[in-house]
Design a protein around this motif. Structure first.
Motif, PDB file in Angstrom:
ATOM      1  N   LEU A 149      75.830 125.698  85.699  1.00  0.00           N
ATOM      2  CA  LEU A 149      76.555 124.600  85.386  1.00  0.00           C
ATOM      3  C   LEU A 149      76.424 124.951  83.586  1.00  0.00           C
ATOM      4  CD1 LEU A 149      72.859 122.772  86.184  1.00  0.00           C
ATOM      5  CD2 LEU A 149      75.396 122.063  86.664  1.00  0.00           C
ATOM      6  N   GLN A 150      75.967 125.971  83.165  1.00  0.00           N
ATOM      7  CA  GLN A 150      75.830 126.303  81.742  1.00  0.00           C
ATOM      8  C   GLN A 150      77.713 126.525  81.522  1.00  0.00           C
ATOM      9  OE1 GLN A 150      74.703 129.843  80.037  1.00  0.00           O
ATOM     10  NE2 GLN A 150      74.435 128.846  78.113  1.00  0.00           N
ATOM     11  N   THR A 157      71.807 118.541  81.248  1.00  0.00           N
ATOM     12  CA  THR A 157      71.912 117.059  82.054  1.00  0.00           C
ATOM     13  C   THR A 157      70.279 117.064  82.852  1.00  0.00           C
ATOM     14  OG1 THR A 157      72.914 118.485  83.742  1.00  0.00           O
ATOM     15  CG2 THR A 157      74.393 117.500  82.097  1.00  0.00           C
ATOM     16  N   PRO A 158      70.484 116.110  83.090  1.00  0.00           N
ATOM     17  CA  PRO A 158      69.120 115.573  84.609  1.00  0.00           C
ATOM     18  C   PRO A 158      69.154 116.494  85.881  1.00  0.00           C
ATOM     19  CG  PRO A 158      70.173 113.362  83.683  1.00  0.00           C
ATOM     20  CD  PRO A 158      70.555 114.636  83.423  1.00  0.00           C
ATOM     21  N   MET A 159      70.540 117.487  86.029  1.00  0.00           N
ATOM     22  CA  MET A 159      70.522 117.815  87.851  1.00  0.00           C
ATOM     23  C   MET A 159      69.778 119.243  86.273  1.00  0.00           C
ATOM     24  SD  MET A 159      74.240 119.162  89.345  1.00  0.00           S
ATOM     25  CE  MET A 159      73.632 120.147  90.820  1.00  0.00           C
ATOM     26  N   GLU A 184      59.264 122.474  79.367  1.00  0.00           N
ATOM     27  CA  GLU A 184      59.506 122.079  79.000  1.00  0.00           C
ATOM     28  C   GLU A 184      60.590 121.616  78.945  1.00  0.00           C
ATOM     29  OE1 GLU A 184      60.857 120.945  75.701  1.00  0.00           O
ATOM     30  OE2 GLU A 184      61.922 122.402  76.284  1.00  0.00           O
ATOM     31  N   ARG A 185      61.573 122.479  79.520  1.00  0.00           N
ATOM     32  CA  ARG A 185      63.205 121.604  79.905  1.00  0.00           C
ATOM     33  C   ARG A 185      63.685 121.145  80.601  1.00  0.00           C
ATOM     34  NH1 ARG A 185      65.329 127.736  78.232  1.00  0.00           N
ATOM     35  NH2 ARG A 185      66.320 127.337  76.437  1.00  0.00           N
ATOM     36  N   ALA A 186      62.108 120.834  81.718  1.00  0.00           N
ATOM     37  CA  ALA A 186      62.852 120.082  82.516  1.00  0.00           C
ATOM     38  C   ALA A 186      62.245 119.118  82.271  1.00  0.00           C
ATOM     39  CB  ALA A 186      62.216 120.734  83.717  1.00  0.00           C
ATOM     40  N   HIS A 187      61.220 118.471  81.630  1.00  0.00           N
ATOM     41  CA  HIS A 187      60.502 117.347  81.312  1.00  0.00           C
ATOM     42  C   HIS A 187      61.571 117.007  80.390  1.00  0.00           C
ATOM     43  CE1 HIS A 187      57.485 114.812  80.572  1.00  0.00           C
ATOM     44  NE2 HIS A 187      57.243 114.904  79.150  1.00  0.00           N
ATOM     45  N   ARG A 188      62.179 117.159  79.180  1.00  0.00           N
ATOM     46  CA  ARG A 188      63.056 116.635  78.880  1.00  0.00           C
ATOM     47  C   ARG A 188      64.041 116.380  79.353  1.00  0.00           C
ATOM     48  NH1 ARG A 188      66.264 119.515  75.271  1.00  0.00           N
ATOM     49  NH2 ARG A 188      65.009 121.791  76.065  1.00  0.00           N
ATOM     50  N   ALA A 192      64.510 111.065  81.412  1.00  0.00           N
ATOM     51  CA  ALA A 192      65.538 109.663  81.621  1.00  0.00           C
ATOM     52  C   ALA A 192      65.882 108.849  83.426  1.00  0.00           C
ATOM     53  CB  ALA A 192      66.848 108.757  80.790  1.00  0.00           C
ATOM     54  N   SER A 193      65.341 110.174  84.232  1.00  0.00           N
ATOM     55  CA  SER A 193      65.745 110.094  85.763  1.00  0.00           C
ATOM     56  C   SER A 193      64.832 109.276  86.136  1.00  0.00           C
ATOM     57  CB  SER A 193      65.276 111.360  85.696  1.00  0.00           C
ATOM     58  OG  SER A 193      65.861 112.118  85.530  1.00  0.00           O
TER      59      SER A 193
END
Length: 355
Positions: A149-150, A157-159, A184-188, A192-193
């Motif tokens: 992804l990077q 992104t949400p993914m 923390e990254r997963a939550h942030r 919007a999901s």
């Protein structure tokens, strides 16, 4: 007019017709035909005839391997779809893992490690490995998916958030300091999901279980992650290695060590090393500091990383420590109708406070 819902048998008949049309037009190993085959196989699973669905996709995967080779993109697609049907049919996780590994090998050889097909297969592999308690496989697969992804500029992104959620849970299982930052990254990234989506549910679970982690950016690569009450800290560095790959370093500090760290760097000159090893910081002239991550334990064969903190970055570090360890950030849990502290804009009861 609302269309009537299909019965399982009607869904099978419709899927058979679609598959026959696609195979007549494109052949049996065309991606569109494989999509139709997967639809039929899943219809079989829904109707309680999972063995027939698995047999259909397994036959196509074998045909693709025989006719196109095991390093072909279509072979990878067939194996990936077989893994999906195996999962829906509740096949043994070891069988799913083997199928996904073969799909990844086919994709890596044909379209490359950063292609969406490869990333999707790594993402699925991480989830299945976590469910199977194959923790090291889950961590490695999640990191590979995030790397893909990077490379494509899709790491915010949400993914990516869904992958970070899997990584957080796997890292927590092996007691890695990488877990809070990943949570923390997963939550942030999944805010919007759809709240009912698996990625969002996994992200919320990890976020709560790991003490509602809070991120304080120090530089573009360095962050302080605080979690729990009283707060513990993780110093997280996303270092770019000489080969261009992201090489993440994390060092956890329990509450007392975090307070000692804050006290040590309050004024210069200072030199401080974590009692657990693997992390140290020392002042430099001009109000700067040098921060070092040293490999420990199983990572002793790896090289350490040294980061220079300019005066402004060192000041940001001090302010982040003061904010967390002075008690100003460890506020009481908000009321159910209060704004959620994660910054989503929703009420707490509709976001992180969801039961």
């Amino acid at each position: 007019m609302t269309a009537e819902l299909q019965t399982p048998q009607q869904a099978i008949v419709a899927a058979r017709l679609l598959l026959a049309e696609r195979e007549s037009e494109f052949g049996d190993l065309n991606p569109e035909s494989l999509d139709a085959a997967e639809q039929l196989a899943l219809a079989y699973v829904t109707a309680g005839r999972g063995a027939e669905g698995v047999a259909l996709l397994r036959g196509l995967a074998r045909s693709a391997t025989k006719r196109l080779g095991d390093e072909n993109e279509v072979t990878g697609i067939a194996r990936s779809k077989l893994a999906t049907v195996l999962g829906r049919a509740r096949a043994p996780e070891a069988e799913q893992l083997s199928c996904l590994t073969e799909a990844i090998q086919a994709f890596s050889a044909s379209v490359g490690p950063s292609h969406p097909h490869t990333t999707a297969a790594f993402t699925r592999l991480a989830v299945v490995a976590l469910d199977a308690q194959a923790i090291e496989v889950a961590v490695t697969a999640a990191m590979q998916a995030l790397g893909g992804l990077q490379t494509r500029g899709e790491d915010e992104t949400p993914m990516a958030g869904g992958i970070y959620a899997t990584l957080a849970m796997a890292s927590a299982t092996r007691r890695s300091p990488a877990a809070p930052g990943a949570a923390e990254r997963a939550h942030r990234l999944t805010q919007a999901s759809d709240p009912a989506s698996p990625d969002r549910k996994r992200a919320q679970m990890a976020f709560r279980a790991l003490g509602s982690p809070r991120r304080h950016p120090i530089t573009d690569e360095l962050s302080v992650i605080a979690f729990g009450t009283p707060p513990a800290l993780v110093i997280e560095l996303d270092h770019v290695a000489p080969d261009g790959a992201i090489d993440q370093h994390n060092h956890g500090l329990r509450t007392e060590a975090a307070r000692a760290f804050r006290s040590a760097v309050a004024t210069a000159p200072f030199s401080w090393q974590a009692s657990a090893g693997g992390f140290e910081i020392a002042s430099r002239t001009g109000g700067a500091a040098v921060l070092r991550f040293m490999p420990t334990g199983e990572q002793e064969e790896l090289a350490g990383v040294e980061v220079l903190l300019e005066a402004t970055a060192l000041d940001s570090l001090r302010r982040a420590l003061a904010s967390e360890l002075s008690g100003t950030s460890a506020a009481a849990e908000p009321g159910r109708n209060d704004p959620c502290p994660c910054g989503s804009g929703r009420k707490y009861k509709k976001c992180c406070g969801r039961d």
